[in-house]
Design an enzyme around this catalytic site. Structure first.
Site, PDB file in Angstrom:
ATOM      1  N   TRP A 208      -0.799  10.208   9.974  1.00 18.14           N
ATOM      2  CA  TRP A 208      -0.532   9.152   9.137  1.00 18.14           C
ATOM      3  C   TRP A 208      -0.735   9.495   7.686  1.00 18.14           C
ATOM      4  CZ3 TRP A 208      -3.661   6.260   5.928  1.00 18.14           C
ATOM      5  CH2 TRP A 208      -3.037   5.225   5.205  1.00 18.14           C
TER       6      TRP A 208
ATOM      7  N   GLU B  39      -7.230   8.463 -10.431  1.00 15.52           N
ATOM      8  CA  GLU B  39      -6.325   7.492  -9.848  1.00 15.52           C
ATOM      9  C   GLU B  39      -7.027   6.292  -9.867  1.00 15.52           C
ATOM     10  OE1 GLU B  39      -6.267   7.834  -5.478  1.00 15.52           O
ATOM     11  OE2 GLU B  39      -4.297   6.857  -5.353  1.00 15.52           O
TER      12      GLU B  39
ATOM     13  N   TYR C 155       4.580   5.039   4.629  1.00 11.85           N
ATOM     14  CA  TYR C 155       3.345   5.234   3.799  1.00 11.85           C
ATOM     15  C   TYR C 155       3.561   4.981   2.270  1.00 11.85           C
ATOM     16  CZ  TYR C 155      -0.499   6.886   0.821  1.00 11.85           C
ATOM     17  OH  TYR C 155      -1.322   6.850   0.088  1.00 11.85           O
TER      18      TYR C 155
ATOM     19  N   ASP D 146       2.846  11.568  -3.210  1.00  7.73           N
ATOM     20  CA  ASP D 146       1.623  11.849  -1.902  1.00  7.73           C
ATOM     21  C   ASP D 146       2.632  11.968  -0.779  1.00  7.73           C
ATOM     22  OD1 ASP D 146      -0.557  11.955  -0.188  1.00  7.73           O
ATOM     23  OD2 ASP D 146      -1.208  10.342  -1.319  1.00  7.73           O
TER      24      ASP D 146
ATOM     25  N   GLU E  68       0.981  15.921  -3.353  1.00  8.85           N
ATOM     26  CA  GLU E  68      -0.400  15.678  -2.941  1.00  8.85           C
ATOM     27  C   GLU E  68      -0.461  15.756  -1.395  1.00  8.85           C
ATOM     28  OE1 GLU E  68      -2.246  12.234  -4.400  1.00  8.85           O
ATOM     29  OE2 GLU E  68      -3.162  11.714  -2.467  1.00  8.85           O
TER      30      GLU E  68
ATOM     31  N   ARG F 292       2.250   7.568 -10.002  1.00  5.45           N
ATOM     32  CA  ARG F 292       2.518   7.835  -8.434  1.00  5.45           C
ATOM     33  C   ARG F 292       3.643   7.390  -7.890  1.00  5.45           C
ATOM     34  NH1 ARG F 292      -0.836   7.532  -2.692  1.00  5.45           N
ATOM     35  NH2 ARG F 292       0.182   5.853  -2.555  1.00  5.45           N
TER      36      ARG F 292
ATOM     37  N   GLU G 214      -8.812  14.336  -0.474  1.00 10.37           N
ATOM     38  CA  GLU G 214      -9.370  12.893  -0.186  1.00 10.37           C
ATOM     39  C   GLU G 214      -9.961  13.024   1.140  1.00 10.37           C
ATOM     40  OE1 GLU G 214      -5.611  10.916  -0.845  1.00 10.37           O
ATOM     41  OE2 GLU G 214      -5.768  10.066   1.187  1.00 10.37           O
TER      42      GLU G 214
ATOM     43  N   HIS H  68       1.030  12.697   1.941  1.00 13.30           N
ATOM     44  CA  HIS H  68       0.198  12.030   3.082  1.00 13.30           C
ATOM     45  C   HIS H  68      -0.034  12.795   4.359  1.00 13.30           C
ATOM     46  CE1 HIS H  68      -2.586   8.621   4.242  1.00 13.30           C
ATOM     47  NE2 HIS H  68      -2.592   8.691   2.936  1.00 13.30           N
TER      48      HIS H  68
ATOM     49  N   ARG I 277      -9.066  16.395  -4.672  1.00  2.52           N
ATOM     50  CA  ARG I 277      -9.261  15.027  -4.943  1.00  2.52           C
ATOM     51  C   ARG I 277     -10.367  14.228  -4.075  1.00  2.52           C
ATOM     52  NH1 ARG I 277      -6.306  11.714  -6.211  1.00  2.52           N
ATOM     53  NH2 ARG I 277      -5.534  10.586  -4.335  1.00  2.52           N
TER      54      ARG I 277
END
Ligand code: EZ4
Ligand code: CO
Length: 407
Positions: free
Chosen positions: A407, A344, A164, A215, A241, A152, A267, A217, A288
């Protein structure tokens, strides 16, 4: 009703902080078996602790630990309010601990009870990051030296101080031990301008074979996410992601219509209903959801089986805020299911491994849960007591004019 006779005699909840906070459940049975579960919910540990200790534990004493499905339904339907990160993490810990007990009773590693191994090991990816491209390239080199075939990549962005996925230390750990969340800043146009060039440099440095993940995010709107996914097609990412907040199904349809970059998301999912539409419309390539936040092995196996019917593969969330117990549960599940994708793997620090005794292994890019019976994880409560809970929070994020952002 027929029963094998064993019963749950004790549920103990621990909130210790070896390196970071972890919520751990220990279930003991009359037959002397012990099961462990992970209920860590980053930045909200006390809420899960109370849900387990005050609301679930008293209702589970005396139940037959063999009846995992029935106990799962009892906790889920019995809560009436169902779902949500706090409740599902607590339910997950009980579910994991009961599978641990069942596999120990059977005298085999959990993956055997789940159908046995479908592969020799689990393809894994680690995190590489840098505040600039040369730091990132060094970080990717280190990952390759460790044998990783998938990495990643996260990069700093000119003009932004905290971004991030990037820190000054070697490890990326987003929760900080501060009384209030740290405030990070964000600027989408700067990010969109900067990221493609970084991926270009990484491809130039390492060639086409390395699997690259990035990612976002949750930070883009559908138009921005579609633009980015389209622009990144030429770097053939393993996945992009959380290009959007995962609840924006309509936005995801739009991204999908405009790009063939593989997408991963989930996630933050805590149950099947969260993922249903993205699965049946095949709006993602990788799911995820983690065992710890998705309610445990029982429902996450069902979700992943369902996902497989749409050629969607597993990619269980595996950050440092999933404890070695939740991580091992993901490894047993991942080894057994037909549609495993990738795992991961951020690793665990020394303090964490003093408290949790693990039997999983990593070698040449592949993870394996090991051959110990049950989940294959031990918990040293005495060592844990040496690391008392410390408040820690995930950061919040603001645009440069002060507006709160994802975030
Ligand atoms: O932000 O685990 O893909 N990994 C991630 C993580 C999450 C943290 C939140 O606790 O997005 O870094
Ligand atoms: Co993520």
């Amino acid at each position: 009703m027929h029963s094998l006779g064993d019963s749950i005699v004790r549920l103990e909840t621990f909130l210790h902080s070896p390196g970071r906070n972890y919520v751990t459940l220990k279930i003991s049975t009359e037959d002397g078996l012990i099961g462990l579960g992970d209920a860590t919910l980053n930045g909200r540990e006390q809420a899960v602790f109370s849900y387990l200790q005050d609301h679930l534990a008293p209702t589970l004493i005396g139940r037959d630990p063999q009846r995992i499905e029935d106990i799962w339904q009892y906790m889920y339907l019995g809560g009436y309010w169902r779902t949500g990160g706090v409740g599902m993490a607590a339910i997950a810990a009980v579910d994991m601990a009961l599978w641990d007990i069942k596999a120990k009773r059977a005298g085999m590693p959990l993956y055997q009870l789940l159908g046995g191994a479908s592969r020799v090991g689990l393809l894994s990816y680690c995190h590489a990051f840098g505040s600039d491209t040369s730091e990132l390239i060094n970080s990717v080199s280190r990952a390759i030296d460790l044998g990783f075939k998938a990495v990643r990549v996260q990069t700093g962005i000119p003009g932004l101080t905290d971004v991030y996925g990037v820190t000054k230390s070697n490890e990326y750990e987003p929760a900080r031990r501060t009384a209030r969340p740290v405030e990070e800043s964000w600027d989408t146009p700067s990010y969109l301008r900067h990221l493609p060039g970084t991926l270009e440099s990484v491809r130039q440095a390492f060639g086409d074979e390395l699997h690259l993940i990035h990612d976002v995010h949750h930070r883009l709107n559908p138009t921005e996410a579609a633009q980015l996914a389209k622009e990144l097609e030429r770097y053939h990412l393993f996945w992009l992601e959380d290009a959007l907040p995962s609840t924006q199904v309509e936005g995801l349809r739009f991204v999908r219509q405009h790009s063939t970059t593989p997408l991963a998301l989930g996630e933050l999912f805590t149950e099947h209903a969260d993922a249903h539409t993205v699965m049946v419309e095949r709006l993602i390539d990788y799911l995820r959801v983690s065992v710890t936040h998705g309610g445990g092995i029982t429902p996450v196996k069902r979700m992943l089986d369902f996902a497989g019917a749409f050629s969607i593969k597993s990619a269980c969330h595996g950050p440092s805020d999933i404890s070695p117990i939740g991580f091992s549960a993901a490894l047993h599940l991942g080894l057994s299911i037909p549609n495993f994708g990738i795992q991961e793997f951020m690793g665990f620090d020394k303090a964490t491994l003093e408290v949790f005794q693990t039997s999983f292994s990593y070698s040449d890019g592949l993870l394996h849960p090991g051959e110990e019976i049950g989940l294959g994880v031990g918990y040293d409560e005495v060592a844990g007591k040496g690391f008392p809970y410390q408040p820690a929070y995930l950061p919040v994020n603001r645009l440069q004019d002060g507006t709160m952002h994802h975030w």
